[in-house]
Structure formats: C-alpha cells, structure tokens
Design an enzyme around this catalytic site. Structure first.
Site, PDB file in Angstrom:
ATOM      1  N   GLY A  81      49.298 165.989  13.637  1.00 29.73           N
ATOM      2  CA  GLY A  81      49.594 165.763  12.213  1.00 29.73           C
ATOM      3  C   GLY A  81      50.252 166.987  11.598  1.00 29.73           C
ATOM      4  O   GLY A  81      49.956 168.113  11.985  1.00 29.73           O
ATOM      5  N   ASP A 112      42.331 170.718   7.942  1.00 31.25           N
ATOM      6  CA  ASP A 112      40.880 170.505   7.969  1.00 31.25           C
ATOM      7  C   ASP A 112      40.093 171.801   8.180  1.00 31.25           C
ATOM      8  O   ASP A 112      38.899 171.840   7.912  1.00 31.25           O
ATOM      9  CB  ASP A 112      40.512 169.545   9.105  1.00 31.25           C
ATOM     10  N   ARG A 150      33.182 159.706 -18.175  1.00 32.08           N
ATOM     11  CA  ARG A 150      33.176 158.926 -16.935  1.00 32.08           C
ATOM     12  C   ARG A 150      32.715 159.772 -15.745  1.00 32.08           C
ATOM     13  O   ARG A 150      32.775 160.994 -15.771  1.00 32.08           O
ATOM     14  CB  ARG A 150      34.592 158.428 -16.618  1.00 32.08           C
ATOM     15  N   ARG A 207      38.546 165.234   8.086  1.00 37.11           N
ATOM     16  CA  ARG A 207      38.038 164.638   9.305  1.00 37.11           C
ATOM     17  C   ARG A 207      36.521 164.816   9.369  1.00 37.11           C
ATOM     18  O   ARG A 207      35.857 164.481   8.420  1.00 37.11           O
ATOM     19  CB  ARG A 207      38.762 165.216  10.530  1.00 37.11           C
ATOM     20  N   GLU A 241      36.045 162.685   3.407  1.00 37.39           N
ATOM     21  CA  GLU A 241      36.274 161.387   4.063  1.00 37.39           C
ATOM     22  C   GLU A 241      35.330 161.158   5.239  1.00 37.39           C
ATOM     23  O   GLU A 241      35.018 160.026   5.580  1.00 37.39           O
ATOM     24  CB  GLU A 241      37.723 161.289   4.559  1.00 37.39           C
ATOM     25  N   LEU A 256      48.708 163.466   0.180  1.00 34.49           N
ATOM     26  CA  LEU A 256      49.215 164.479  -0.760  1.00 34.49           C
ATOM     27  C   LEU A 256      48.741 165.863  -0.314  1.00 34.49           C
ATOM     28  O   LEU A 256      49.417 166.864  -0.509  1.00 34.49           O
ATOM     29  CB  LEU A 256      48.705 164.206  -2.174  1.00 34.49           C
ATOM     30  N   ARG A 303      48.529 166.939   2.591  1.00 27.71           N
ATOM     31  CA  ARG A 303      49.276 167.444   3.758  1.00 27.71           C
ATOM     32  C   ARG A 303      50.732 167.756   3.441  1.00 27.71           C
ATOM     33  O   ARG A 303      51.412 168.390   4.246  1.00 27.71           O
ATOM     34  CB  ARG A 303      49.232 166.401   4.878  1.00 27.71           C
TER      35      ARG A 303
HETATM   36  O1  F6P Z   1      43.669 166.319  10.698  1.00 30.07           O
HETATM   37  C1  F6P Z   1      44.434 166.223   9.533  1.00 30.07           C
HETATM   38  C2  F6P Z   1      44.232 164.887   8.874  1.00 30.07           C
HETATM   39  O2  F6P Z   1      44.998 164.863   7.703  1.00 30.07           O
HETATM   40  C3  F6P Z   1      42.780 164.539   8.578  1.00 30.07           C
HETATM   41  O3  F6P Z   1      42.251 165.232   7.479  1.00 30.07           O
HETATM   42  C4  F6P Z   1      42.880 163.044   8.422  1.00 30.07           C
HETATM   43  O4  F6P Z   1      41.650 162.416   8.712  1.00 30.07           O
HETATM   44  C5  F6P Z   1      43.914 162.681   9.440  1.00 30.07           C
HETATM   45  O5  F6P Z   1      44.663 163.849   9.711  1.00 30.07           O
HETATM   46  C6  F6P Z   1      44.861 161.587   9.000  1.00 30.07           C
HETATM   47  O6  F6P Z   1      45.768 161.397  10.042  1.00 30.07           O
HETATM   48  P1  F6P Z   1      47.013 160.406  10.013  1.00 30.07           P
HETATM   49  O7  F6P Z   1      48.207 161.273  10.179  1.00 30.07           O
HETATM   50  O8  F6P Z   1      46.791 159.545  11.209  1.00 30.07           O
HETATM   51  O9  F6P Z   1      47.012 159.633   8.745  1.00 30.07           O
END
Ligand code: F6P
Length: 394
Positions: A15, A143, A178, A187, A238, A288, A290
C-alpha cells in the site's frame, strides 16, 4: 548507462503512503553524488518480472517530488508477490520468481535493490536476501506497526490527517451536542487512533490492544454530561475488536489475501445512539489518511532513509534495513522487522498520559492497566523529542 557496476534498483511495494517519493528522491540524489545511477521498477515487485517494467531515475525526473504523495513508481498489494503479511505465517515465494528477478538484475547490471515496503513487502525482501539477491529494505507504513524501527514514515502524515478530522468534528460536535465517532486506519494496531485521539482531544479511544465494554464507553460520555459537556469525540481504530469479540471486516477475506478491515465506526455510533439516546454521527476517514503530501517530519525521515539505503548498498550490507532509532538512522537485519508487528502497549506513556487526563479506553474491568501482549511481539519505543510521536515515550 555508464558506470554499470554502481547501478541500483529501487521499488515501492504494498500500500502507498506519504513519503515514498521523498525516499526515491533521497536515494537518487545521494546515489548521483556517489557516481551511481538508479533504475525504478514500476508496480512494486511486479516490475521485476515478466514483463519487466522500469524507468531510469535521475535528479531531473525526481526533482520536486519530495512533497508529493503516492509514488511515482506505482505500487500494488496484489499479484505474484502479495499478502506476505507479518503476523501471519510466512508464505514462501514461487522459486521461479527468484530466477526471474536474478535475470532482470543481471540484464540491467544492478549491484543492489532497494525495496521500500511494509511488513509483507519486507518479508519478500528477506526471501530475496536468503536466495542471494542483493537487497536492502526501507520500512514504510501509515500504521507504524513495524518492529525494529521507532517510526515508519507515513505514520506522522496519517496522524496529522486524522487529527485535522478530529479538530473539525470537535467544533460541529460541540455546536450540536452530538457524539462524533471517527474511525481511523491502523490495521491490527492502535497507533493512529492513540496519537490522533490524544492530539485531537478525544474523550474515548478504542484500540485493538485494549479490550473494552459498551458500559465503560457510555459511562465516560455520561460523566462528561455531569461536567456540562454534552458532546463527545470517540476515536476508534479499524482493528479494534468488538466487546463480544471479533473484528469488523468489509468482506470475507479471499484466501491468501489480507483481510480488509473497516466498519466498526458505524457499529460503535449505532450502539451509542441506541444506548444513550443521543444524536451520533460517524466518519470513516479511510484512504484520506494515505493520500496527500507528507508532513515535514515524514519528508525528513524518508529522505534520510533514502540516502542511508544507498549507503548500505555501497557498503554491500545486504539483508539489512534502515531504521529510525532516535536521533540516529541505523541499519538492522530485515529479519528483525518481519513476521511480527509492533503494537501499542497498554502501559505505554501515551496510554498512561491519556488516562491521567481522563480519556477512556473503555477498559474491562475499568480503571486497570492490563499489559496486553502483541500477537507476536510488543515493543515500547523511544521518544521523538518535539514531535507528536514523543507521546509514546516511557
Ligand atoms: O497498511 C496500510 C493500510 O492503509 C491499513 O491501515 C488498511 O487497513 C489497509 O492498508 C487498507 O488497504 P487497501 O489498500 O487494501 O485498501
């Protein structure tokens, strides 16, 4: 290309994250000053094998990219090298791939290969090393879940994005009394939720490393009512598990592929609304975190990683990975960074400080500090003075 004995390959795998281009630029510029050329492979490891796809990199075509998100080389987390993720058992590569990679490197006269990636990609790099392919690693991940380095680049940028979201949710939450739930990535670790939760003044932070209950989360929100604060911010990772157990995933995992986490924010928001009869909204920040430009910290760290990786190639220190051990950038065996992840320790400085301020982690039982072990490993990391990550200091 002249000076073929000093030609270096580079690729970005897995990623994407902010700072990849800064590593590439750092490597190319420092290699050029040492009289070496750099060849960039496209789409991660896939570019190394049939059809081999690469581009010569120089100080011109890598100029002005230090602040650009993504990667000019492209990347993929699927394909023939995919899903060798750290906390799962290692999956060995098809031996034919090693032969193909060796062929490509010999045809292009490469003296070494720089692999920029997370735990899965570095696990591939480790296998390259074991097969005698001259490789060095550069750790990346939003992460921050890689062992053997205090920080990965990309993390600070993701935290900055999540903190900005928290700030924005803060004002609208306060205006409408709210509950606002922000789901962040990470992850199987809670680093982003912890740091953004602290920096963004969350009242509740839910992370995979600390088991929690609905009752304790509700109790914290009701406690705020008694203080005249009728709004609350909840940061949830998540990968946090629900009180009854279980991760929330987008779909059933494809065999051999990494599970796609996401959706726990909606469940948390719905449950809190029902239990507290209070208007609740949810934002899932997603990719967003990333995208976009790296923070100045990530630019500086990534640049150092790029330059240091080139030095490792020149010193023929193959099988090693650059690592940040504040204030130094060092090298460690790639092996030390794979097949284990670094998780938040429940008695770490960040968690302890947040608790001291009254932030709730929804722990069960309340007001205790269980030290939660990682799936394979738990590390406390040194402080980064002056930066958000120093919250992690012991
Ligand atoms: O490892 C980076 C990450 O953005 C995680 O935080 C997330 O769970 C995962 O990659 C999402 O990956 P993808 O590119 O498959 O959407």
């Amino acid at each position: 290309m002249p000076n073929a004995t000093r030609r270096i390959g580079i690729l970005t795998a897995g990623g994407d994250c902010p700072g990849l281009n800064a590593v590439i630029r750092g490597a190319v510029k420092s290699a050029a000053r040492l009289g070496s050329e750099v060849v960039g492979f496209r789409r991660g490891f896939e570019g190394l094998v049939d059809p081999v796809t690469y581009m010569p990199l120089d100080t011109k075509n890598t100029s002005g990219i230090i602040n650009r998100g993504g990667t000019i080389l492209g990347s993929t987390n699927s394909g023939r090298f995919s899903a060798r993720v750290g906390i799962e058992d290692r999956q060995d590569l098809d031996p034919e791939l090693f032969a193909e990679v060796e062929r490509t490197m010999s045809q292009l006269d490469l003296c070494g290969l720089i692999c920029i990636g997370g735990d899965g990609s570095l696990s591939v790099a480790q296998q390259f090393h074991e097969h005698g392919i001259p490789v060095v690693g550069v750790p990346k991940s939003i992460d921050n879940d890689l062992s053997a380095t205090a920080f990965t680049f990309g993390f600070d940028s993701a935290v900055a994005c999540a903190t900005d979201a928290m700030d924005r949710l803060h004002t609208t939450a306060a205006s409408h009394d709210r509950i606002m739930v922000l789901e962040v990535m990470g992850r199987h670790t809670g680093w982003i939720a912890l740091h953004a939760g602290i920096a963004g003044a969350a009242s509740v932070i839910l992370i995979p490393e600390i088991p929690w209950t609905w009752e304790n989360v509700c109790q914290k929100i009701l406690e705020r009512d008694t203080q005249g604060k009728r709004f609350s911010l909840v940061a949830v990772a998540e990968g946090a598990e629900l009180p009854g157990g279980g991760l929330v995933t987008r779909e059933d995992p494809t065999p051999g592929q990494q599970v796609r986490l996401g959706g726990i924010g909606q469940i948390v928001a719905r449950e809190l609304e029902e239990r507290l009869k209070r208007e609740t909204r949810v934002v899932i920040l997603g990719h967003l975190q990333r995208g976009g430009p790296p923070t100045n910290f990530d630019r500086a760290l990534a640049t150092q990683f790029g330059a240091h990786a080139v030095r490792l190639v020149f010193e023929r220190r193959f099988g090693e990975m650059v690592a940040y051990h504040p204030p130094a950038v060092k090298a460690v065996p790639i092996q030390d960074a794979v097949n284990r992840i670094s998780r938040v320790s429940a008695d770490s400085a960040g968690v302890v400080a947040a608790r001291a301020l009254g932030v709730s982690f929804g722990e069960y039982p309340p007001n205790t500090s269980p030290v939660v072990k990682s799936l394979r490993d738990t590390e406390e990391r040194p402080a980064r003075p002056g930066g958000p990550a120093s919250l992690r200091s012991a």
